[in-house]
Design an enzyme around this catalytic site. Structure first.
Site, short mmCIF file in Angstrom:
data_model
loop_
_atom_site.label_atom_id
_atom_site.label_comp_id
_atom_site.label_asym_id
_atom_site.label_seq_id
_atom_site.Cartn_x
_atom_site.Cartn_y
_atom_site.Cartn_z
N ASP A 75 50.81 36.37 40.84
CA ASP A 75 50.16 36.84 42.06
C ASP A 75 48.88 36.03 42.28
OD1 ASP A 75 48.42 37.90 40.13
OD2 ASP A 75 49.44 39.83 40.18
N ASP A 77 44.83 36.20 43.28
CA ASP A 77 43.66 37.05 43.42
C ASP A 77 42.54 36.27 44.08
OD1 ASP A 77 44.87 39.24 42.02
OD2 ASP A 77 44.52 38.15 40.16
N ASP A 159 37.25 38.75 31.58
CA ASP A 159 37.57 38.89 30.16
C ASP A 159 37.57 37.56 29.40
OD1 ASP A 159 39.86 38.20 31.58
OD2 ASP A 159 41.09 39.87 30.88
P1 ATP Z 1 48.53 37.91 35.45
O1 ATP Z 1 48.37 38.41 36.88
O2 ATP Z 1 49.29 36.66 35.31
O3 ATP Z 1 49.00 38.98 34.54
P2 ATP Z 1 45.68 37.71 35.57
O4 ATP Z 1 44.72 36.93 34.73
O5 ATP Z 1 45.71 37.41 37.03
O6 ATP Z 1 47.08 37.52 34.90
P3 ATP Z 1 45.10 40.39 36.33
O7 ATP Z 1 45.36 41.64 35.57
O8 ATP Z 1 45.84 40.16 37.60
O9 ATP Z 1 45.37 39.21 35.31
O10 ATP Z 1 43.55 40.32 36.58
C1 ATP Z 1 42.95 39.35 37.42
C2 ATP Z 1 41.65 38.86 36.84
O11 ATP Z 1 40.74 39.95 36.72
C3 ATP Z 1 41.77 38.30 35.41
O12 ATP Z 1 42.12 36.94 35.42
C4 ATP Z 1 40.39 38.54 34.87
O13 ATP Z 1 39.51 37.53 35.30
C5 ATP Z 1 39.98 39.85 35.52
N1 ATP Z 1 40.29 41.01 34.68
C6 ATP Z 1 41.41 41.76 34.70
N2 ATP Z 1 41.36 42.75 33.81
C7 ATP Z 1 40.19 42.65 33.19
C8 ATP Z 1 39.53 43.38 32.15
N3 ATP Z 1 40.11 44.42 31.57
N4 ATP Z 1 38.28 42.97 31.79
C9 ATP Z 1 37.69 41.91 32.38
N5 ATP Z 1 38.26 41.19 33.33
C10 ATP Z 1 39.48 41.52 33.75
MG MG Z 2 46.81 38.40 38.52
#
Ligand code: ATP
Ligand code: MG
Length: 469
Positions: A75, A77, A159
């Site tokens: 996705d 963001d 994170d």
């Molecule tokens: P994917 O969507 O491929 O699972 P992602 O890195 O995009 O991976 P998401 O859960 O969509 O993960 O979160 C988007 C962003 O928000 C992350 O890349 C991170 O920067 C931040 N994020 C998400 N969850 C947390 C958390 N628990 N603590 C700190 N930052 C977070």
């Molecule tokens: Mg994501």
């Protein structure tokens, strides 16, 4: 390939630090491999529109990270200086969602772009404990954090370093505040800031570290890995509904088998699946083989774009924990079938305290398990009735799974495979041939071999050898 991808990057002269810089390393379009056209055109248009309205806006997180690794993002963001209300005012198709994190979802047909306002990571000694913007509990866990911040603060509260890369599709520049590009190049998952504190703020980050390590085939950097084992029990305090979501992500992303190994190794499996973790200790080879076989099959199905059901997955993850419970009830004089039913019920209730598995999955879990009691009883019209049962396929697959983990079923899986391939008269013959088998006629089922005390072993090195391959 990676080498080529990064050859234009300037290698940092100093040792990479996990702390944030006040000015980011800026990579222009000739210094990175990203191209605007790789991103969702909707996400790009949102960024452009927000920038035109005078806000800062970037593509951020998983999409930037994944594209740098030539992986198709799940996705897209967007991070912006506009508040959720300001974002909503700009877009007709926008909806504010979330309590813990207030976010805006912008809908384009079936695609949803998530837009988050820059947030700050509030300090541990924040005076503002009881405000409705932010709060922590006594162990430092963040309960709500809607404290808006600057871009730099937003990078700091993310994170992992690899998740804190910001891409501006207008200037085509990447902003790197935390040496994320360096960690992508070195294939490392590294928390931003003090790892222990960051895990305490949100213990789910431990699961996210494992998820990304498995998905990207990265290592977890030493200082980010060390606190995980001692802090793993903190997962017990995470709301069970959130853990359900996280566990689905862990096991349905196509890397479940290696995720499971890592979870066990880092002692994160126990707080998620306490009963299965005990089974892993007492009956390591069988438990490990059954779970990893199930997860390997799931990974394969996902790669082949076949549907996977969380019910089958949970049925497999929990199955090895059943015999101990059945045995305990039988020792108290409960007959085999009620013992099995009660054990199943008890196990699911216990498990739901940790991970809130919704009813739409717990019911099919029970049906898959019930089917295991019914598959041996095939006489008369029973076999045909089972074949018509909508849960037959899952039950049959589950039987094969049990056999592949070494359960003795007297060739039951093979019998059912053949039965499905036969014509009517051959089927009748197969049923006639069963007449000598007490099991097949509906007599009380045998006690499951795995419950026998002699089979139990203490945890030993064999757990890691039983990969089931
Ligand atoms: P994917 O969507 O491929 O699972 P992602 O890195 O995009 O991976 P998401 O859960 O969509 O993960 O979160 C988007 C962003 O928000 C992350 O890349 C991170 O920067 C931040 N994020 C998400 N969850 C947390 C958390 N628990 N603590 C700190 N930052 C977070
Ligand atoms: Mg994501």
């Amino acid at each position: 390939m990676l080498k080529k991808l990064f050859q234009s990057f300037r290698s940092p002269l100093r040792k990479p630090q996990q702390h944030i810089r006040s000015t980011p390393e800026v990579l222009n379009s000739s210094q990175h491999s990203l191209q605007r056209s790789q991103f969702s055109r909707y996400a790009v248009s949102i960024v452009e529109r927000l920038q035109n309205a005078g806000y800062q806006a970037y593509l951020v997180g998983g999409c930037v990270r994944d594209l740098m690794l030539n992986i198709e993002p799940k996705d897209f963001d967007v991070a912006t200086s506009a508040t959720p209300e300001q974002v909503r005012a700009e877009f007709r198709n926008a909806r504010i969602i979330g309590r813990r994190f207030k976010l805006v979802h912008i809908h384009f047909g079936r695609e949803i772009i998530e837009v988050a306002t820059f947030r700050a990571n509030h300090p541990v000694d924040d005076e503002d404990e009881d405000s409705n913007q932010s709060s922590r509990n006594e162990s430092g866990r963040i309960l709500r954090d809607n404290v808006y911040g600057t871009l730099e603060e937003d990078a700091q509260r993310r994170d992992f370093t690899i998740n804190a890369l910001y891409y501006d599709p207008v200037s085509e520049r990447v902003l790197d505040y935390a040496n994320g590009v360096h960690d992508i190049r070195n294939r490392l998952i590294r928390l931003i800031g003090d790892p222990q504190q960051r895990y305490k703020e949100d213990p789910v980050r431990m699961l996210r570290a494992v998820r990304f390590a498995a998905k990207l085939d990265f290592g977890i950097e030493k200082h980010s890995a060390t606190p995980i084992r001692p802090l793993a029990p903190m997962l017990r305090d995470i709301p069970s509904a959130r853990l359900f979501e996280e566990v689905l992500k862990l096991f349905l992303s196509g890397y479940a088998a290696s995720t499971f190994e890592m979870l066990v190794d880092l002692e994160l499996f126990e707080p998620l699946f306490p009963a299965s973790s005990k089974a892993l200790e007492y009956n390591p080879t069988y438990t490990h083989t059954l779970i990893s076989e199930a997860l390997t099959n799931t990974d394969l199905r996902i790669k082949q774009n076949k549907p996977v059901t969380p019910a089958f997955l949970f049925a497999a993850l929990l199955w090895p924990a059943l015999p101990a419970k059945v045995l305990r009830l039988q020792e108290r004089g409960v007959p085999p079938i009620p013992a099995m039913n009660d054990a199943a019920q008890e196990l699911i209730v216990e498990q739901c305290q940790r991970i809130a598995i919704p009813k739409r999955f717990t019911l099919p879990i029970r049906e898959i398990w019930d089917m295991q009691e019914r598959l041996p009883r095939r006489s008369g019209k029973r076999a045909d009735m089972l074949l018509d049962n909508p849960r037959f396929r899952a039950g049959y697959d589950f039987l094969l799974l049990r056999e592949s983990a070494g359960e003795e079923t007297d060739g039951l899986g093979e019998w059912w495979t053949e039965y499905q391939e036969c014509n009517d008269s051959e089927r009748r013959e197969m049923i006639r041939d069963l007449s000598g088998k007490p099991d097949a006629t509906g007599a009380a089922p045998r006690k499951r071999r795995r419950t026998s005390g002699a089979k139990r072993k203490r945890a030993g090195s064999d757990a890691s050898n039983a990969s089931g391959e």
